[in-house]
Design a protein around this motif. Sequence first.
Motif, PDB file in Angstrom:
ATOM      1  N   ASP A 302     -52.951   0.951   4.640  1.00 40.50           N
ATOM      2  CA  ASP A 302     -52.692   2.280   4.070  1.00 40.50           C
ATOM      3  C   ASP A 302     -51.292   2.384   3.470  1.00 40.50           C
ATOM      4  OD1 ASP A 302     -55.175   3.426   4.721  1.00 40.50           O
ATOM      5  OD2 ASP A 302     -54.547   3.653   6.800  1.00 40.50           O
ATOM      6  N   ALA A 303     -50.726   1.245   3.086  1.00 45.69           N
ATOM      7  CA  ALA A 303     -49.332   1.279   2.613  1.00 45.69           C
ATOM      8  C   ALA A 303     -49.236   1.429   1.102  1.00 45.69           C
ATOM      9  CB  ALA A 303     -48.595   0.032   3.080  1.00 45.69           C
ATOM     10  N   GLY A 304     -50.156   2.167   0.521  1.00 48.06           N
ATOM     11  CA  GLY A 304     -50.012   2.519  -0.892  1.00 48.06           C
ATOM     12  C   GLY A 304     -50.681   1.590  -1.885  1.00 48.06           C
ATOM     13  N   LYS A 308     -49.772  -2.290  -6.044  1.00 49.73           N
ATOM     14  CA  LYS A 308     -48.754  -1.345  -6.486  1.00 49.73           C
ATOM     15  C   LYS A 308     -47.406  -1.832  -5.968  1.00 49.73           C
ATOM     16  CE  LYS A 308     -50.653   3.009  -6.587  1.00 49.73           C
ATOM     17  NZ  LYS A 308     -50.958   4.205  -5.812  1.00 49.73           N
ATOM     18  N   LEU A 312     -43.005   1.828  -6.420  1.00 46.11           N
ATOM     19  CA  LEU A 312     -43.843   2.831  -7.094  1.00 46.11           C
ATOM     20  C   LEU A 312     -44.379   3.849  -6.092  1.00 46.11           C
ATOM     21  CD1 LEU A 312     -45.928   0.666  -9.566  1.00 46.11           C
ATOM     22  CD2 LEU A 312     -43.757   1.817  -9.910  1.00 46.11           C
ATOM     23  N   PRO A 313     -44.758   5.044  -6.603  1.00 45.77           N
ATOM     24  CA  PRO A 313     -45.331   6.041  -5.694  1.00 45.77           C
ATOM     25  C   PRO A 313     -46.567   5.481  -5.000  1.00 45.77           C
ATOM     26  CG  PRO A 313     -44.928   6.986  -7.866  1.00 45.77           C
ATOM     27  CD  PRO A 313     -44.674   5.524  -7.987  1.00 45.77           C
ATOM     28  N   ALA A 314     -46.687   5.765  -3.711  1.00 41.86           N
ATOM     29  CA  ALA A 314     -47.842   5.274  -2.957  1.00 41.86           C
ATOM     30  C   ALA A 314     -49.111   6.010  -3.375  1.00 41.86           C
ATOM     31  CB  ALA A 314     -47.585   5.432  -1.461  1.00 41.86           C
ATOM     32  N   ASP A 315     -48.974   7.278  -3.713  1.00 40.69           N
ATOM     33  CA  ASP A 315     -50.118   8.069  -4.172  1.00 40.69           C
ATOM     34  C   ASP A 315     -49.753   8.669  -5.529  1.00 40.69           C
ATOM     35  OD1 ASP A 315     -51.266   7.771  -1.581  1.00 40.69           O
ATOM     36  OD2 ASP A 315     -49.895   9.325  -0.877  1.00 40.69           O
ATOM     37  N   PRO A 316     -50.747   9.035  -6.334  1.00 44.30           N
ATOM     38  CA  PRO A 316     -50.423   9.723  -7.586  1.00 44.30           C
ATOM     39  C   PRO A 316     -49.744  11.057  -7.277  1.00 44.30           C
ATOM     40  CG  PRO A 316     -52.769   9.163  -7.462  1.00 44.30           C
ATOM     41  CD  PRO A 316     -52.191   8.871  -6.126  1.00 44.30           C
ATOM     42  N   LEU A 317     -48.808  11.446  -8.131  1.00 46.95           N
ATOM     43  CA  LEU A 317     -48.120  12.712  -7.890  1.00 46.95           C
ATOM     44  C   LEU A 317     -49.108  13.855  -8.112  1.00 46.95           C
ATOM     45  CD1 LEU A 317     -44.698  11.995  -9.623  1.00 46.95           C
ATOM     46  CD2 LEU A 317     -45.294  11.801  -7.212  1.00 46.95           C
ATOM     47  N   GLY A 318     -49.309  14.651  -7.083  1.00 48.13           N
ATOM     48  CA  GLY A 318     -50.339  15.683  -7.159  1.00 48.13           C
ATOM     49  C   GLY A 318     -49.839  17.027  -7.619  1.00 48.13           C
TER      50      GLY A 318
ATOM     51  N   THR B   8     -44.192   4.507   3.595  1.00 45.86           N
ATOM     52  CA  THR B   8     -45.372   4.951   2.848  1.00 45.86           C
ATOM     53  C   THR B   8     -45.330   6.465   2.672  1.00 45.86           C
ATOM     54  OG1 THR B   8     -46.580   3.103   3.816  1.00 45.86           O
ATOM     55  CG2 THR B   8     -47.888   4.789   2.744  1.00 45.86           C
ATOM     56  N   ARG B  11     -42.818   7.277  -0.032  1.00 47.73           N
ATOM     57  CA  ARG B  11     -43.350   6.854  -1.335  1.00 47.73           C
ATOM     58  C   ARG B  11     -44.520   7.731  -1.754  1.00 47.73           C
ATOM     59  NH1 ARG B  11     -45.607   1.333  -0.750  1.00 47.73           N
ATOM     60  NH2 ARG B  11     -46.118   1.591  -2.946  1.00 47.73           N
ATOM     61  N   LEU B  15     -42.370  11.839  -1.940  1.00 48.68           N
ATOM     62  CA  LEU B  15     -42.006  11.756  -3.357  1.00 48.68           C
ATOM     63  C   LEU B  15     -42.670  12.873  -4.153  1.00 48.68           C
ATOM     64  CD1 LEU B  15     -40.459   9.780  -5.332  1.00 48.68           C
ATOM     65  CD2 LEU B  15     -42.716   8.934  -5.945  1.00 48.68           C
ATOM     66  N   ASP B  16     -43.923  13.136  -3.810  1.00 46.42           N
ATOM     67  CA  ASP B  16     -44.667  14.189  -4.512  1.00 46.42           C
ATOM     68  C   ASP B  16     -43.957  15.539  -4.349  1.00 46.42           C
ATOM     69  OD1 ASP B  16     -46.731  15.185  -6.009  1.00 46.42           O
ATOM     70  OD2 ASP B  16     -48.081  15.479  -4.315  1.00 46.42           O
TER      71      ASP B  16
END
Lengths: 359, 219
Positions: A302-304, A308, A312-318, B8, B11, B15-16
């Motif tokens: 679950d480390a992104g 990637k 880089l961001p682990a998840d897309p910026l929501g 994590t 990141r 970050l969001d």
Amino acid sequence: MQGSLVDAFARQGVSRRSFLKYCATLASMMALPPVAGRAMAEAMAAARRPSVIWLPFQECTGCTESITRSHSPTIEGMIFDMISLDYQETLMAAAGHQAEAARLNAMQDNAGKYLLIVDGSIPLGRDGAYSCIGGRSNVEMLKEAAQGAAAVVAVGSCAAFGGIPRANPNPTGAVSVSDIVKDKPIVNIPGCPPIPVVMTGVLAHYLTFGSLPELDAKGRPKAFFGETIHDRCYRRPFYDQGKFAKTFDDEGARNGWCLFELGCKGPVTHNACATAKWNGGTSWPVESGHGCLGCSEPDFWDAGGFYKALSLPADPLGIAGAAAVAGAAVGVGIGFANRAKQGAAKSAHETTTLADLEK
Amino acid sequence: MTDLQFLTWVRGPGLDIAVGIFLLGVLWRLFEIYSLGRSKDLSAPRRTPGASGLHTVFRRSLPPPGMLKCSPVSYLGGYIFHIGLAIVVFGFAPHILLIRNLTGLSWPALPSQFVDLAAVVTMAAMTVMLADRINKPAKRFLSTFEDWFTWAATFLPVLTGWMAVQHLLLPYTAMLALHILSVEILLIVLPFTKLFHAFTLFGSRWYNGKVNGHRGVPV
């Protein structure tokens, strides 16, 4: 140096010299003094044969495959000759009630002395019903077996940290051995699977010195998990020079440049792959052109994302888009309010005071 | 929470949140500031060579005559740490990768050893400037909590980033996570503190230059 193990090795075409070399290698990999190699060889040859119970829980048998099939013939695999492996579902001939009886006998006969090896995570959901052996849940069996164990070795990332079964959303409520067993010394040998020589190194250390090797904060042997993949990586100079492979088949990839941009988790992964390598020292993931997945770290799944890069961001910026719109709206709103205030002040012929300027 | 989970998180959700607050704050303040406006100056403009918004934008980057000698630490230290920050932020390969991911823009990276040197020089300059701010009675008197706070908010990302690369104090994973967290704190506070000069600097110079240029004063 004599002993049944040496004879057994000779029968399988492994000379005494190869065995000594192997022990010396083990000792040096574990950062032990050179004499320790000899001590290890003697201790293993003497074949005290401590009882070992290997409990497989929620796992894929990859860890057993790793240690038994690393290369052929394998000295790592023959480590089983120097222990009395009293219960190992994959390897034992017995089945059903006979197997369970063998386990119980070993636990009774060697109470307080046997080594308990666990691979696989322990599911706690639905009272542990997700994984049962002989009608008993894994958590029940682990608690029972750990009670009389001298020490517990958690082999593989599942046993050490919960591994893939524990990956989000963790449907079975999987946990690691150290989440259940609190009162026994535990060695974590994570990896998916772990490097065979690391497993044998820990066993050899236990056989030779009667104690477990020095561990890091996550319960891993420091000798093998003391440094990151990145620090020992032969591609590290390319990282420092800023030379990165951008895809798996570009010029950079063919030139063997750093795989950081392709998602390599080497900088945050502690393991011995870069030095011990795999398949009898043939290669290892980064050498064969793929970035490290970070499999020996907790929650690597679950480390992104494997592909990637770490920066880089682990998840897309929501919320970024919505926040930008909200910010603009607030700004425009306050702008209108200010305009109205200015207009009101103007029509009221208000004057600016020193206090206003201090605001 | 383990180091990797912490990393994590910073990141991912961290970050969001930080980028969200940053964008919200930046757009809020830009719209607010630029919609303020001023009443029209009805007097006839006095034209003087060198008096305009554009002139002021550049002129304010140079010390006025005599000031460099009077306050060398402010000028030289200021130059060094701003240029150093730019090198570190925009020249380090992992940073460029992040910018490319977020905006699609990218450019060649600088060698990491050079970036490392720039980080050390930046921290040295910032430390000297902090010491100067503490030592000089006038500067100390003029300093408010915001000045000390923004100094720390700017210094910490450089320090933690450098320490992560150098493997100092904490394991790399934890230090990298702290580095990203410190950057997120910087992103969150930037729109609401004097650090917002990163966005308003040239606009306010232009504004001042234009107002004074109208009066025929080259500032």
